[in-house]
Design a protein around this motif. Structure first.
Motif, PDB file in Angstrom:
ATOM      1  N   PRO A 260       0.875  -1.218  -0.032  1.00  0.00           N
ATOM      2  CA  PRO A 260      -0.164   0.077   0.160  1.00  0.00           C
ATOM      3  C   PRO A 260       0.779   1.173  -0.025  1.00  0.00           C
ATOM      4  O   PRO A 260       1.909   1.357   0.410  1.00  0.00           O
ATOM      5  CB  PRO A 260      -0.916  -0.088   1.297  1.00  0.00           C
ATOM      6  N   ARG A 261       0.295   2.142  -0.427  1.00  0.00           N
ATOM      7  CA  ARG A 261       1.086   3.448  -0.684  1.00  0.00           C
ATOM      8  C   ARG A 261       1.190   3.897   0.620  1.00  0.00           C
ATOM      9  O   ARG A 261       0.404   4.068   1.624  1.00  0.00           O
ATOM     10  CB  ARG A 261       0.227   4.676  -1.394  1.00  0.00           C
ATOM     11  N   GLY A 262       2.306   4.591   1.039  1.00  0.00           N
ATOM     12  CA  GLY A 262       2.860   5.121   2.435  1.00  0.00           C
ATOM     13  C   GLY A 262       3.266   3.929   3.386  1.00  0.00           C
ATOM     14  O   GLY A 262       3.550   4.295   4.654  1.00  0.00           O
ATOM     15  N   ALA A 263       3.433   2.998   2.983  1.00  0.00           N
ATOM     16  CA  ALA A 263       3.489   1.639   3.817  1.00  0.00           C
ATOM     17  C   ALA A 263       5.026   1.585   3.910  1.00  0.00           C
ATOM     18  O   ALA A 263       5.833   1.923   3.264  1.00  0.00           O
ATOM     19  CB  ALA A 263       3.254   0.256   3.324  1.00  0.00           C
ATOM     20  N   VAL A 264       5.559   1.108   4.981  1.00  0.00           N
ATOM     21  CA  VAL A 264       6.908   0.997   5.372  1.00  0.00           C
ATOM     22  C   VAL A 264       7.567  -0.262   4.466  1.00  0.00           C
ATOM     23  O   VAL A 264       6.999  -1.342   4.581  1.00  0.00           O
ATOM     24  CB  VAL A 264       7.166   0.674   7.067  1.00  0.00           C
ATOM     25  N   ARG A 265       8.767  -0.253   3.929  1.00  0.00           N
ATOM     26  CA  ARG A 265       9.170  -1.072   3.098  1.00  0.00           C
ATOM     27  C   ARG A 265      10.471  -1.605   3.555  1.00  0.00           C
ATOM     28  O   ARG A 265      11.271  -0.759   3.897  1.00  0.00           O
ATOM     29  CB  ARG A 265       9.388  -0.779   1.804  1.00  0.00           C
ATOM     30  N   GLN A 266      10.696  -2.822   4.086  1.00  0.00           N
ATOM     31  CA  GLN A 266      11.944  -3.284   4.495  1.00  0.00           C
ATOM     32  C   GLN A 266      12.995  -3.176   3.364  1.00  0.00           C
ATOM     33  O   GLN A 266      12.785  -3.792   2.437  1.00  0.00           O
ATOM     34  CB  GLN A 266      11.972  -4.729   5.006  1.00  0.00           C
ATOM     35  N   LEU A 267      14.237  -2.770   3.208  1.00  0.00           N
ATOM     36  CA  LEU A 267      15.355  -2.617   2.152  1.00  0.00           C
ATOM     37  C   LEU A 267      16.029  -3.753   2.296  1.00  0.00           C
ATOM     38  O   LEU A 267      16.480  -4.179   3.301  1.00  0.00           O
ATOM     39  CB  LEU A 267      15.921  -1.319   2.264  1.00  0.00           C
ATOM     40  N   GLU A 268      16.275  -4.241   0.704  1.00  0.00           N
ATOM     41  CA  GLU A 268      17.461  -5.019   1.085  1.00  0.00           C
ATOM     42  C   GLU A 268      17.940  -5.006  -0.598  1.00  0.00           C
ATOM     43  O   GLU A 268      17.370  -3.911  -1.351  1.00  0.00           O
ATOM     44  CB  GLU A 268      16.945  -6.582   0.941  1.00  0.00           C
ATOM     45  N   GLY A 269      19.187  -5.174  -0.812  1.00  0.00           N
ATOM     46  CA  GLY A 269      19.877  -5.395  -2.083  1.00  0.00           C
ATOM     47  C   GLY A 269      20.362  -3.816  -2.442  1.00  0.00           C
ATOM     48  O   GLY A 269      20.867  -3.234  -1.646  1.00  0.00           O
ATOM     49  N   GLU A 270      19.633  -3.337  -3.599  1.00  0.00           N
ATOM     50  CA  GLU A 270      20.012  -2.100  -4.003  1.00  0.00           C
ATOM     51  C   GLU A 270      19.098  -0.879  -3.110  1.00  0.00           C
ATOM     52  O   GLU A 270      19.926   0.179  -2.886  1.00  0.00           O
ATOM     53  CB  GLU A 270      19.469  -1.956  -5.413  1.00  0.00           C
ATOM     54  N   GLY A 271      18.098  -1.361  -2.812  1.00  0.00           N
ATOM     55  CA  GLY A 271      17.454  -0.424  -1.651  1.00  0.00           C
ATOM     56  C   GLY A 271      18.230  -0.032  -0.379  1.00  0.00           C
ATOM     57  O   GLY A 271      18.471   1.172   0.138  1.00  0.00           O
ATOM     58  N   LEU A 272      18.854  -1.020  -0.011  1.00  0.00           N
ATOM     59  CA  LEU A 272      19.838  -1.119   1.215  1.00  0.00           C
ATOM     60  C   LEU A 272      20.961  -0.271   0.917  1.00  0.00           C
ATOM     61  O   LEU A 272      21.417   0.624   1.883  1.00  0.00           O
ATOM     62  CB  LEU A 272      20.259  -2.358   1.712  1.00  0.00           C
ATOM     63  N   LYS A 273      21.431  -0.348  -0.334  1.00  0.00           N
ATOM     64  CA  LYS A 273      22.693   0.477  -0.693  1.00  0.00           C
ATOM     65  C   LYS A 273      22.344   1.856  -0.724  1.00  0.00           C
ATOM     66  O   LYS A 273      23.016   2.917  -0.369  1.00  0.00           O
ATOM     67  CB  LYS A 273      23.195  -0.028  -2.078  1.00  0.00           C
ATOM     68  N   ASP A 274      21.115   2.347  -1.310  1.00  0.00           N
ATOM     69  CA  ASP A 274      20.725   3.469  -1.328  1.00  0.00           C
ATOM     70  C   ASP A 274      20.491   4.265   0.131  1.00  0.00           C
ATOM     71  O   ASP A 274      21.080   5.368   0.289  1.00  0.00           O
ATOM     72  CB  ASP A 274      19.334   3.797  -2.048  1.00  0.00           C
ATOM     73  N   ALA A 275      19.990   3.424   1.142  1.00  0.00           N
ATOM     74  CA  ALA A 275      19.828   3.841   2.474  1.00  0.00           C
ATOM     75  C   ALA A 275      21.302   4.091   3.009  1.00  0.00           C
ATOM     76  O   ALA A 275      21.639   5.138   3.777  1.00  0.00           O
ATOM     77  CB  ALA A 275      19.189   2.777   3.133  1.00  0.00           C
ATOM     78  N   GLU A 276      22.287   3.508   2.796  1.00  0.00           N
ATOM     79  CA  GLU A 276      23.689   3.392   3.203  1.00  0.00           C
ATOM     80  C   GLU A 276      24.057   5.010   2.719  1.00  0.00           C
ATOM     81  O   GLU A 276      24.786   5.681   3.402  1.00  0.00           O
ATOM     82  CB  GLU A 276      24.455   2.394   2.862  1.00  0.00           C
ATOM     83  N   GLU A 277      24.172   4.965   1.448  1.00  0.00           N
ATOM     84  CA  GLU A 277      24.594   6.287   0.733  1.00  0.00           C
ATOM     85  C   GLU A 277      23.824   7.482   1.110  1.00  0.00           C
ATOM     86  O   GLU A 277      24.423   8.505   1.558  1.00  0.00           O
ATOM     87  CB  GLU A 277      24.342   6.252  -0.755  1.00  0.00           C
ATOM     88  N   THR A 278      22.435   7.329   1.493  1.00  0.00           N
ATOM     89  CA  THR A 278      21.589   8.577   2.233  1.00  0.00           C
ATOM     90  C   THR A 278      22.405   8.792   3.564  1.00  0.00           C
ATOM     91  O   THR A 278      22.770  10.065   3.928  1.00  0.00           O
ATOM     92  CB  THR A 278      20.064   8.198   2.153  1.00  0.00           C
ATOM     93  N   LEU A 279      22.756   7.731   4.429  1.00  0.00           N
ATOM     94  CA  LEU A 279      23.154   7.941   5.527  1.00  0.00           C
ATOM     95  C   LEU A 279      24.567   8.633   5.580  1.00  0.00           C
ATOM     96  O   LEU A 279      24.888   9.678   6.210  1.00  0.00           O
ATOM     97  CB  LEU A 279      23.145   6.619   6.601  1.00  0.00           C
ATOM     98  N   GLU A 280      25.184   8.053   4.604  1.00  0.00           N
ATOM     99  CA  GLU A 280      26.759   8.632   4.517  1.00  0.00           C
ATOM    100  C   GLU A 280      26.923  10.233   4.057  1.00  0.00           C
ATOM    101  O   GLU A 280      27.580  10.975   4.450  1.00  0.00           O
ATOM    102  CB  GLU A 280      27.585   7.700   3.638  1.00  0.00           C
ATOM    103  N   PHE A 281      25.656  10.466   3.024  1.00  0.00           N
ATOM    104  CA  PHE A 281      25.627  11.725   2.781  1.00  0.00           C
ATOM    105  C   PHE A 281      25.280  12.749   3.873  1.00  0.00           C
ATOM    106  O   PHE A 281      25.746  13.749   4.118  1.00  0.00           O
ATOM    107  CB  PHE A 281      24.591  11.747   1.516  1.00  0.00           C
ATOM    108  N   SER A 282      24.295  12.281   4.589  1.00  0.00           N
ATOM    109  CA  SER A 282      23.778  13.138   5.737  1.00  0.00           C
ATOM    110  C   SER A 282      24.941  13.307   6.775  1.00  0.00           C
ATOM    111  O   SER A 282      25.334  14.303   7.349  1.00  0.00           O
ATOM    112  CB  SER A 282      22.683  12.541   6.815  1.00  0.00           C
ATOM    113  N   LEU A 283      25.829  12.360   6.947  1.00  0.00           N
ATOM    114  CA  LEU A 283      27.027  12.461   8.063  1.00  0.00           C
ATOM    115  C   LEU A 283      27.847  13.423   7.498  1.00  0.00           C
ATOM    116  O   LEU A 283      28.487  14.164   8.330  1.00  0.00           O
ATOM    117  CB  LEU A 283      27.698  11.092   8.093  1.00  0.00           C
ATOM    118  N   LYS A 284      28.057  13.407   6.347  1.00  0.00           N
ATOM    119  CA  LYS A 284      29.158  14.361   5.704  1.00  0.00           C
ATOM    120  C   LYS A 284      28.697  15.646   5.898  1.00  0.00           C
ATOM    121  O   LYS A 284      29.261  16.487   6.156  1.00  0.00           O
ATOM    122  CB  LYS A 284      29.410  14.007   4.342  1.00  0.00           C
TER     123      LYS A 284
END
Length: 128
Positions: free
Chosen positions: A27-51
Motif C-alpha cells: 500500500p502507498r505510504g507503507a514501510v518497506r524493509q530494504l534489501e539489495g539496491e535499496g539497502l545500498k541507497d539507504a547507506e548512501e543516504t546516511l553517509e551523505f547526511s553524516l558528511k
C-alpha cells in the motif's frame, strides 16, 4: 478496443508501482524493509547526511561503521529508518537508530534524528 488496452495498461502500472521486489503488493505510504539496491541507497543516504552534518553548524563528526537494517516510507517526502553502528569523534562505536526524513523542497529540509543505545538522542537538519 482502446478502452480495454488503456484499462489493462493502468492496472499493470498500478500493480508494478505498488509491488515490492518479492512481488507482494505494498500500500502507498507503507514501510518497506530494504534489501539489495535499496539497502545500498539507504547507506548512501546516511553517509551523505553524516558528511553534511560534519560541515554544518553544531557539527557532529560521525562515520558509518556498519549498516544493520533499513526501511523506507514515503510520507510527505521520504523517511529512512536505519539501524547502524556509528563511530563518533572519540573513535567509539555505538549502535544507533537513525531516522532521515527528507523534504528536499524545504530549506534545510533533511531532518536527521539519532537515537543511540548509549542514551544519546538528538536531531539535526541540513540542506539537500
Amino acid at each position: 478496443m482502446y478502452r480495454i488496452l488503456l484499462i489493462t495498461l493502468l492496472a499493470v502500472t498500478f500493480v508494478s508501482s505498488n509491488a515490492q521486489p518479492s512481488g507482494k503488493l505494498q500500500p502507498r505510504g507503507a514501510v518497506r524493509q530494504l534489501e539489495g539496491e535499496g539497502l545500498k541507497d539507504a547507506e548512501e543516504t546516511l553517509e551523505f547526511s553524516l558528511k553534511k552534518l560534519a560541515s554544518g553548524e553544531n557539527a557532529i563528526h560521525y562515520k558509518l561503521a556498519k549498516l544493520h537494517s533499513a526501511t523506507k516510507q514515503t510520507v510527505s517526502g521520504s523517511l529512512y529508518r536505519i539501524n547502524a553502528d556509528i563511530i563518533d569523534d572519540e573513535e567509539k562505536t555505538k549502535n544507533c537508530d537513525v531516522n532521515i526524513w527528507s523534504r528536499a523542497w524545504l530549506e534545510n529540509g533533511i531532518e536527521v534524528t539519532f537515537n543511540c543505545k548509549s542514551g544519546e538522542k538528538f536531531t539535526r537538519h541540513h540542506s539537500a
